[in-house]
Design a protein around this motif. Sequence first.
Motif, PDB file in Angstrom:
ATOM      1  N   ASN A 244      66.675  37.951  85.620  1.00 31.45           N
ATOM      2  CA  ASN A 244      65.520  37.159  86.052  1.00 31.45           C
ATOM      3  C   ASN A 244      64.411  37.199  85.010  1.00 31.45           C
ATOM      4  O   ASN A 244      63.799  36.182  84.679  1.00 31.45           O
ATOM      5  N   ARG A 254      65.782  28.592  88.085  1.00 29.07           N
ATOM      6  CA  ARG A 254      66.960  27.862  88.566  1.00 29.07           C
ATOM      7  C   ARG A 254      67.318  28.227  89.997  1.00 29.07           C
ATOM      8  O   ARG A 254      68.145  27.563  90.618  1.00 29.07           O
ATOM      9  N   SER A 255      66.728  29.299  90.517  1.00 26.73           N
ATOM     10  CA  SER A 255      67.086  29.784  91.851  1.00 26.73           C
ATOM     11  C   SER A 255      65.843  30.228  92.593  1.00 26.73           C
ATOM     12  O   SER A 255      64.759  30.388  92.010  1.00 26.73           O
ATOM     13  N   TYR A 291      64.031  25.205  96.102  1.00 26.27           N
ATOM     14  CA  TYR A 291      64.874  26.301  95.597  1.00 26.27           C
ATOM     15  C   TYR A 291      65.590  26.996  96.751  1.00 26.27           C
ATOM     16  O   TYR A 291      66.768  27.370  96.646  1.00 26.27           O
ATOM     17  N   GLN A 294      68.358  24.562  98.131  1.00 28.41           N
ATOM     18  CA  GLN A 294      69.448  24.484  97.165  1.00 28.41           C
ATOM     19  C   GLN A 294      70.343  25.715  97.239  1.00 28.41           C
ATOM     20  O   GLN A 294      71.571  25.617  97.288  1.00 28.41           O
ATOM     21  N   ASP A 295      69.726  26.907  97.286  1.00 32.85           N
ATOM     22  CA  ASP A 295      70.508  28.140  97.297  1.00 32.85           C
ATOM     23  C   ASP A 295      71.195  28.381  98.635  1.00 32.85           C
ATOM     24  O   ASP A 295      72.309  28.903  98.686  1.00 32.85           O
ATOM     25  N   VAL A 300      74.402  30.537  97.784  1.00 33.82           N
ATOM     26  CA  VAL A 300      73.957  31.510  96.777  1.00 33.82           C
ATOM     27  C   VAL A 300      73.148  32.628  97.431  1.00 33.82           C
ATOM     28  O   VAL A 300      73.143  33.769  96.957  1.00 33.82           O
TER      29      VAL A 300
END
Length: 789
Positions: A244, A254-255, A291, A294-295, A300
Motif C-alpha cells: 500500500n 486501486r482498492s 472503491y 468495486q472491491d 476482493v
Amino acid sequence: MLTDRIEKIRQNYVNAKPAISCERAFLWTESHKKTEGQHVAIRRAQAFYDTCAGISVHIFEGELIVGVVGEFRKCGILTPEFSWLWVDREMDDFDKRSQDPYVMTDEQRAFVREKIFPYWKGKSLEEAFLARVPEETRKIAVDTGVIDNDSKWRQAVGEITPDYQDVLFVKGFGGIIKEAREKIEALNEAVPEEMDQITFYRSVILTSEGIIRYANRYADEAERMAEKEEDEKRRQELLRIAGNCRRVPEYPPRSFYEAMQFIWFTQIGGILSENPLALNPGRFDQYMYPYYKQDIDAGVIKKEDAQELIDALWLKYSEWVWTISANTADYFAGYNQFQNLTVGGKTREGLNAVNELSYMALKATEEVKTHQPGLSVRIQADCPEEFMAAVTNLVSKGTGFPAIHNDSVGYQMLINAGYEPEDARDWNNCGCVVPHYRKTGEWTAAVNVNFGSALEYALNEGKSRMTGEQMGLPEKPSREFVSYEEVEKAFYRQFANLCKHSVIATIEAQKLHQEMVPRPFLSSCIESCLETGKDLSQGGAKYNVGPVITGIGLAVASNSLAVIKKLVFEDKETTMEELDRALSADWEGYEELRKKAREVPKYGNDDDYVDEIAIKMANWYYQEIHQYKDVFGSPFNTAFMGISNYIPMGRVLAATPCGRKNGEPSSEGVSPYVGSDKSTPLAAMRSAAKVNQEIHSGGTLLNLRLNHELVATRRGQANLGAMIQAFFALGAFHVQFNTLSSEVLRRAQEKPEDYKDLLVRVAGYSTQFVNLSKSMQDAIIARTEHAEF
C-alpha cells in the motif's frame, strides 16, 4: 461488534495520555537554518520534505493503517514557526493544565529551549502579530475573552477539505509532480507574475516528493518488520501494508484499502505541514463508495473487513493531538481537532446520496467511541426512512453524535456565499458546523466575539464591570438612559466597535499568513491552486470565502435586553440605577429583583417577546459584519456556532440583567441559555428557527439535551426523527443532542477512571467527558434535560 484488534487499539487510545513530540519542530528548525535567504514558500516546502525524510517511523501492534507524526501513538507536535512563546511560558506545567494537559519530560523541555526556540526568536507568526496589531485592538483582542482570534496567529489556519474526487485520487502526488513540472516548462521566469507561479510549483513538487518519501519509508519499515515476524498472518498484513505504502499516495489508489491509506497519508501531510485545525475528510461516503463497491463486487474485500478498516481510520484520526495554548484550549476543549466527516444528503445532481458507507460510518462512530472524526449527517426532506432511523438510533447511544444538518439550508448558505448550484449541492461540513466545499479557501473560525461584553460596556460606561478597565467606547452612566431604545442604541454602538476590531485583527493575521506561512502541501490538495499556480494563502482556491466571525452569547444578550425592556421601561418594577447596583453586587442583596429578572420571558421557549430581540440582533450582526471585506475583497461572514468558547467568554463577563451571575458561562450558538429553556425541546427549536439562519453562512448551532428514556425506544427515536424534520422545515440548519442522564455524568465526575470512553456533546463536537475541565463538565450537566417532546 469490534474485532479484537480494533478493541486493543481502542483501549490504547482511551488510556494513553497525549504526549508531545519534539521531532517535527527540530527537523523543521534544522531545515530552516540551511535555507536562509530563499523564498519563504520554498523554505517551508523544503522543511516539509526534510521532516518527511527524517521523522521516525512507527508501525504499532496490529495496525492496518499506518503513519504517525512523532514517536508516540497519541501524539502532539510543536510548530515554532507559528508560535513558541506560549509553549515556553506554559510547558513546565503542561501536565497540570485543567484543560487539555500534555505529557512532556524535563529532557524535552531542556532540548527545545536549547536547540529550537533560540532560532525562532523574533521570527514567529505570534511575535509578528503582537508587534503589528494596533494597540487599541490588542487591548480587547489578545487573551481577553472579549474578542478572540488566538487560533489564527498562534496556530495554523487549517479549515481545508482535500479534494479527493478531482485531484488526489485522480492524480496521486506523483501526478501532481508531473503536472507541476509541465506548468513550469510553460512559464517564463522573466515575467514577475509567472516567476511567482514557478516558485509555487517548485514548492508543490517539494512537498509532494516529501509525502511520497514518507510513505516509502513506511513501506521499508513494514518490509523490515515482516522479515522478523513469526506469525504468518501478521507477516502477510505487513507485506500488504508495504505494498500500500509503495503505491499511495504517489499513485491513484486501486482498492478500498489503498484509498483508506491514501486518506491518512494526506491527513499526516497536513498535520506535519502546519498542525491544522479542521482538516476535514469531507464527504467520505461519496468519494470512497466507488472503491468499496468495486472491491465488494469483485470479492476482493468483505463488508466486515471494510468495516474494520473504517474503525481503524477513526482511531488514527483520534490519536493525533492538536497542540494548543491554554487560552486556545479554553475555546476548543477536549483535544478536539475538528476533522469533520460528512455523510448522507444529496449528490451534485440532486439525487439521494445515502449509500452503504453512510451506514458504516455511523456504525464506526457508535462502536469505536472515538471523539474523531467529527461525524456530520446531511438530512434532506426526502431522506430515506432507514437512514433517519440509523441517525436517531446513534443519537440514542449518548455519544453526542452525529451533528445533524439540514441539507437544503446548507445549500442555500453556500448559494448566498456565491457558489455555483452544483458545487453548493456538494457541500460538506468544516470543523464545527460550517457548510464548506472542497474547492474553498476560508477562515471558518476567524474570531469569537462576546455579545455580552457589548451589553456590559453599554451599561457600564464602556468599562469592564469586573476590572474597571476601559474596554469599550465611552458611554454615559446607565442611570441616564430614559428609554429602552436608548439602551439598545448604546448596545449596538458598543457591538459595532467589537465587530470593527474583530475585522482589524483578522485582516492583520491574514496579511501575516500571506507573508510568513504559505501552504504548499495543502495547496496541492486544491484543484484551482494547481491550475492557477497560486497558494491557498494568496487566494488560489476557486472560492475565497470571507472569514467567519462567530457570535457568542446571543441568548444572554437577548434575555438581558428583554429584562431591561420589561422590568425597567414597561412594568416600572425597577430602575436603571437599581439594576446597575444589582449587577455591580453580583445580585447579592438583590435576590427579589433577580427572581423577577429570571421570570421575564427567555429565548428558547417560543416566546416572541424575547425571540424578536434575538432575531433583530442576529440580523444586525450579519449586516454589520458583512459590510467589511477581507484581503481578497470577500465580505466577512457571520456564524452562531458553538465550541467551548462560551465558557471563557462567560468567565470575563460580570453579572448580566437576565439573572446570570459573575463569571458563569455565556450561551453558545443559537442555543438557549443553560436551564432557561423551561418549555419543550420543540419550543427551543422554534425559537432557534426564527433566526434567519441561511444568511449566516459560517453555520448555526443548536445544542439540546434529552432524557435518555425519551429516545431509548424505536418509537421515541421515530418521534425524534419527525421532530428534526419539522425543525428543518422551519428553515433551521443544525441540531445535536446529548442524551446522557445527569446521574451518569455526575458518576463520571466522581469516578473518571470508570468512564474513560464516555463521550458527550460539548458544542459543535463531541469528546471524552473525563477530558473536560470541571467547569466545562458542570456547564454540560446544567443544560435542561428535556423529558418530553
